[in-house]
Motif scaffolding. Structure first.
Motif, mmCIF file in Angstrom:
data_model
loop_
_atom_site.group_PDB
_atom_site.id
_atom_site.type_symbol
_atom_site.label_atom_id
_atom_site.label_comp_id
_atom_site.label_asym_id
_atom_site.label_seq_id
_atom_site.Cartn_x
_atom_site.Cartn_y
_atom_site.Cartn_z
ATOM 1 N N ASN A 175 -5.426 12.333 -3.241
ATOM 2 C CA ASN A 175 -6.814 12.557 -3.654
ATOM 3 C C ASN A 175 -6.841 12.869 -5.143
ATOM 4 O O ASN A 175 -7.123 13.991 -5.559
ATOM 5 N N PRO A 176 -6.524 11.874 -5.998
ATOM 6 C CA PRO A 176 -6.430 12.156 -7.436
ATOM 7 C C PRO A 176 -7.738 12.584 -8.069
ATOM 8 O O PRO A 176 -7.747 13.414 -8.975
ATOM 9 N N SER A 177 -8.856 12.030 -7.610
ATOM 10 C CA SER A 177 -10.144 12.382 -8.207
ATOM 11 C C SER A 177 -10.715 13.681 -7.668
ATOM 12 O O SER A 177 -11.596 14.274 -8.285
ATOM 13 N N GLY A 178 -10.218 14.129 -6.494
ATOM 14 C CA GLY A 178 -10.752 15.325 -5.876
ATOM 15 C C GLY A 178 -11.896 15.072 -4.928
ATOM 16 O O GLY A 178 -12.384 16.012 -4.286
ATOM 17 N N TYR A 179 -12.359 13.807 -4.815
ATOM 18 C CA TYR A 179 -13.515 13.512 -3.982
ATOM 19 C C TYR A 179 -13.276 12.365 -3.004
ATOM 20 O O TYR A 179 -14.096 12.131 -2.136
ATOM 21 N N ARG A 180 -12.207 11.623 -3.152
ATOM 22 C CA ARG A 180 -11.923 10.521 -2.234
ATOM 23 C C ARG A 180 -10.468 10.588 -1.801
ATOM 24 O O ARG A 180 -9.556 10.590 -2.637
ATOM 25 N N VAL A 181 -10.265 10.632 -0.488
ATOM 26 C CA VAL A 181 -8.915 10.643 0.075
ATOM 27 C C VAL A 181 -8.469 9.196 0.266
ATOM 28 O O VAL A 181 -9.144 8.405 0.935
ATOM 29 N N SER A 182 -7.354 8.844 -0.346
ATOM 30 C CA SER A 182 -6.790 7.501 -0.226
ATOM 31 C C SER A 182 -5.592 7.550 0.713
ATOM 32 O O SER A 182 -4.730 8.429 0.595
ATOM 33 N N ILE A 183 -5.543 6.604 1.623
ATOM 34 C CA ILE A 183 -4.475 6.532 2.616
ATOM 35 C C ILE A 183 -3.660 5.263 2.371
ATOM 36 O O ILE A 183 -4.216 4.156 2.278
ATOM 37 N N HIS A 184 -2.345 5.429 2.287
ATOM 38 C CA HIS A 184 -1.414 4.310 2.173
ATOM 39 C C HIS A 184 -0.387 4.441 3.294
ATOM 40 O O HIS A 184 0.246 5.494 3.443
ATOM 41 N N SER A 185 -0.247 3.371 4.058
ATOM 42 C CA SER A 185 0.708 3.352 5.175
ATOM 43 C C SER A 185 1.864 2.430 4.815
ATOM 44 O O SER A 185 1.650 1.297 4.351
ATOM 45 N N TYR A 186 3.079 2.917 5.052
ATOM 46 C CA TYR A 186 4.293 2.149 4.746
ATOM 47 C C TYR A 186 5.193 2.116 5.975
ATOM 48 O O TYR A 186 5.211 3.053 6.780
ATOM 49 N N VAL A 187 5.939 1.041 6.096
ATOM 50 C CA VAL A 187 6.997 0.925 7.099
ATOM 51 C C VAL A 187 8.287 0.553 6.385
ATOM 52 O O VAL A 187 8.269 0.049 5.246
ATOM 53 N N GLN A 188 9.409 0.815 7.025
ATOM 54 C CA GLN A 188 10.710 0.494 6.456
ATOM 55 C C GLN A 188 11.172 -0.861 6.968
ATOM 56 O O GLN A 188 11.162 -1.114 8.171
ATOM 57 N N ASP A 189 11.580 -1.753 6.051
ATOM 58 C CA ASP A 189 12.063 -3.059 6.467
ATOM 59 C C ASP A 189 13.591 -3.029 6.604
ATOM 60 O O ASP A 189 14.241 -1.989 6.462
ATOM 61 N N ASP A 190 14.171 -4.200 6.873
ATOM 62 C CA ASP A 190 15.615 -4.283 7.106
ATOM 63 C C ASP A 190 16.432 -4.028 5.854
ATOM 64 O O ASP A 190 17.633 -3.768 5.940
ATOM 65 N N HIS A 191 15.801 -4.114 4.675
ATOM 66 C CA HIS A 191 16.521 -3.935 3.409
ATOM 67 C C HIS A 191 16.400 -2.517 2.871
ATOM 68 O O HIS A 191 16.770 -2.260 1.721
ATOM 69 N N GLY A 192 15.903 -1.612 3.669
ATOM 70 C CA GLY A 192 15.790 -0.224 3.228
ATOM 71 C C GLY A 192 14.725 -0.005 2.182
ATOM 72 O O GLY A 192 14.873 0.871 1.317
ATOM 73 N N LYS A 193 13.635 -0.757 2.251
ATOM 74 C CA LYS A 193 12.542 -0.604 1.305
ATOM 75 C C LYS A 193 11.238 -0.372 2.058
ATOM 76 O O LYS A 193 11.106 -0.744 3.221
ATOM 77 N N TYR A 194 10.289 0.244 1.348
ATOM 78 C CA TYR A 194 8.965 0.477 1.912
ATOM 79 C C TYR A 194 8.099 -0.778 1.746
ATOM 80 O O TYR A 194 8.141 -1.440 0.697
ATOM 81 N N ARG A 195 7.337 -1.080 2.789
ATOM 82 C CA ARG A 195 6.348 -2.153 2.725
ATOM 83 C C ARG A 195 5.006 -1.585 3.176
ATOM 84 O O ARG A 195 4.909 -0.975 4.238
ATOM 85 N N GLU A 196 3.986 -1.793 2.335
ATOM 86 C CA GLU A 196 2.662 -1.268 2.692
ATOM 87 C C GLU A 196 2.011 -2.170 3.732
ATOM 88 O O GLU A 196 2.081 -3.415 3.633
ATOM 89 N N VAL A 197 1.365 -1.551 4.699
ATOM 90 C CA VAL A 197 0.721 -2.286 5.786
ATOM 91 C C VAL A 197 -0.655 -1.685 6.034
ATOM 92 O O VAL A 197 -0.976 -0.579 5.599
#
Length: 621
Positions: A105-127
């Motif tokens: 919530n960088p602005s203080g008024y809007r909550v932002s949601i980011h969802s990530y999963v782990q792939d086979d290469h050990g990296k995050y992928r947003e979904v």
């Protein structure tokens, strides 16, 4: 709980730095729930305690990390064309998906949601990115290794902290507040259940570029040249007047401004204007030079306001500033020396001077005259060799060349009274703009000096209830002048108890989001452009307005703003006898009989005789 743990940590005396905290929730593996359900519940949980978590406890992010257990018949989701599977097998032989949900919530008024999963290469992928999550860009962890270290500070955290210190938001976060306010307007006012547009706000930043820039160059080259002209000190060839600059539209990243003023050309899609309406937004940047008005800040304000007048658009000014800039020549500040009267500190300074070496480096920043002074040579060395009495007796004096400072000019432009000339320029422009277009000022923080004048000259003012005084002189200076503590805060001088009571401020608000909503609500009563017809929500009223005949205009239902034209006939005429004065304002419904009108055209009170038809005599409203 998480909040209790954060309160204990922030209350610890050993915790010197209490900003940029991180909250982590690590539940047991979950079965029978989808990723979207997890993200939605995390968003609801964080939004419920958003003010307490992000503002009071200074949390920069809340992480929810878990493993989702998949049924045997589920194959798991895949990315990149059935590659990089997001499912794995646990030690018990069950398929799992490792999910990370990050709420910010960088602005203080809007909550932002980011969802990530782990792939086979050990990296995050947003979904699962969607509009309802509040996320407007790709998540920062997308494509990053899972062992990426946590950042010490978030991007633009320094600017946001500078804004929070004066009780407001970072100027670029106003765009987020506009989007939130527009979503609220569509949720409460959308006609006929019309879905809102996918893009409610389009913002193009207006930046200064010199007029001498070649038309064939790209916008980035113009910005680089503009940046050099802003930072190279006094610009003799280009000058700093408004006639030497022009505005260019750009979509650069936030926080790239070099001056304490920013401006945008906004396109808003509101329920009244689903195809979009435009306005010019000007705002101070409190994180640069305390939001003060320099020469180039005044030029940007002046050109943006003239653009609004040329296009007939409404002009918003969001004020949080420190008045006209009083600059310091830092290159001189670290080099000057003090010559004391008769060599005695207790008798005060005689003049300021530079050594001969320093003067050769700073001759372009000062005006000085050469003086010869007799000074004590090697006094400290003499005291070390002999006693103090013997040292005084053996002290030697020699001639020393000094450069007595007469005037300090400074290497950078915009340090002196030239800023006051720019203040007069934008004050005159605001007066002209008020006469030609719709002007509105929102005071989200302190407005000092020329900032207070601009608010008053713009006439229409929305002011926050706490921490947004409109004043010329602070309470510290007044207390010092009076010789006693009369005022305890600036709100006593320019808060809503003063400005709202005397009519300078027209509307008040609780916070910045409420302030933006008040501005948009006021804007809904204003035509899209100057001299344009007003918009209405009801389709039947809109069709009647388009026909334009006087007879059809009278058929408009009462209470619909579209039928209340400025130039129209007032049909109710007071009779010679007693009558209800309210009919002058709201009109009167009379029965269409011979007794309901007079030979002179005077309207009578409604007759008691029966009739099957009635007519309406309009009043002032």
């Amino acid at each position: 709980s998480l909040i209790a743990a954060l309160e204990i940590g922030c209350g610890n005396d050993m915790a010197r730095y209490r900003n940029n905290n991180l909250g982590m929730l690590l539940p047991v593996p979950l079965r029978g729930v989808s990723r979207k359900e997890v993200a939605r519940h995390v968003q609801l949980l964080v939004e419920r305690h958003s003010k307490r978590i992000f503002r009071q406890l200074a949390v920069q992010a809340v992480e929810f990390s878990c493993a989702l257990l998949l049924d045997n018949d589920e194959d798991g989701d895949r990315l990149d064309g059935k590659q990089n599977s997001t499912s794995a097998t646990s030690s018990d032989g069950e398929k799992t998906t490792k999910l990370l949900v990050v709420a910010t919530n960088p602005s203080g008024y809007r909550v932002s949601i980011h969802s990530y999963v782990q792939d086979d290469h050990g990296k995050y992928r947003e979904v699962d990115r969607d509009r309802g999550s509040g996320a407007t860009s790709i998540g920062p962890l997308d494509g990053q290794p899972i062992d990426t270290p946590y950042p010490v500070t978030l991007p633009y955290e320094r600017q946001r902290q500078a804004a929070r210190r004066v009780g407001t938001v970072y100027c670029y976060d106003y765009l987020t507040l506009f989007e939130e306010a527009l979503q609220d307007m569509w949720a409460t006012q959308q006609p006929n259940d019309t879905p809102p547009p996918t893009e409610l706000l389009v913002a193009k930043e207006l930046v200064l570029v010199p007029k001498k820039a070649k038309r064939g160059t790209s916008a980035s080259n113009d910005e680089k040249k503009s940046h050099q002209l802003l930072t190279n000190g006094r610009v003799e060839s280009t000058g700093v007047g408004a006639e030497n600059w022009e505005l260019a539209e750009t979509t650069r990243d936030i926080g790239k401004n070099d001056i304490a003023m920013v401006a945008w050309h906004l396109t808003l899609r509101t329920p009244l204007h689903p195809n979009g309406r435009e306005l010019i937004l000007i705002s101070n940047d409190i994180s640069v030079a305390a939001g003060s008005f320099g020469v180039l800040e005044d030029v940007l304000f002046d050109l943006a306001s003239k653009r609004a007048r040329a296009l007939g658009l409404p002009r918003f000014y969001f004020a949080v500033n420190s008045g006209a800039r009083i600059g310091l020549a830092k290159e001189v500040m670290y080099k000057f020396r003090v010559a004391w009267n008769q060599g005695d500190v207790t008798k005060g300074p005689a003049y300021l001077y530079l050594s001969d070496t320093d003067y050769q480096l700073l001759k372009d920043s000062v005006v000085a005259e050469r003086v010869e002074e007799e000074v004590v040579a090697n006094k400290e060395e003499e005291k070390k060799k002999t006693s103090s009495a013997a040292a005084d007796a053996t002290t030697k004096k020699q001639q020393c060349r000094r450069w007595k400072i007469l005037d300090i000019i400074g290497k950078q432009n915009g340090l002196g009274v030239e800023n006051l000339s720019g203040s007069g320029l934008i004050a005159g422009e605001t007066s002209v703009a008020y006469n030609e277009i719709f002007t509105l000022t929102y005071c989200s923080g302190r407005s000092v000096g020329i900032g207070a004048y601009l608010a008053r000259l713009g006439q229409r003012v929305v002011q926050r209830k706490m921490g947004a005084p409109i004043l010329l002189t602070g309470h510290f200076a007044l207390n010092k002048l009076l010789g006693k503590r009369v005022y305890t805060s600036n709100d006593q001088l320019g808060g809503i108890d003063v400005m709202y009571a005397n009519g300078v401020t027209h509307l008040t608000c609780e916070d910045d989001l409420d302030g933006v909503k008040q501005c948009l609500r006021w804007l809904s009563y204003v035509p899209r452009v100057r001299h344009d017809a007003r918009a209405v929500l009801d389709d039947s009223v809109r069709k009647l307005m388009q026909r334009g005949s006087q007879e059809q205009q009278q058929q408009l239902p009462r209470g619909k703003g579209g039928g209340d034209e400025i130039d129209r006939a007032i049909q109710f005429v007071p009779p010679s006898g007693p009558y209800d004065t309210r009919c002058l304002m709201e009109g009167l419904e009379v029965k269409a009989t011979s007794s309901s009108s007079s030979k002179d055209g005077d309207a009578k009170q409604p007759s008691s005789s029966s009739s099957s038809s009635t007519s309406w005599l309009s009043g002032f409203f």
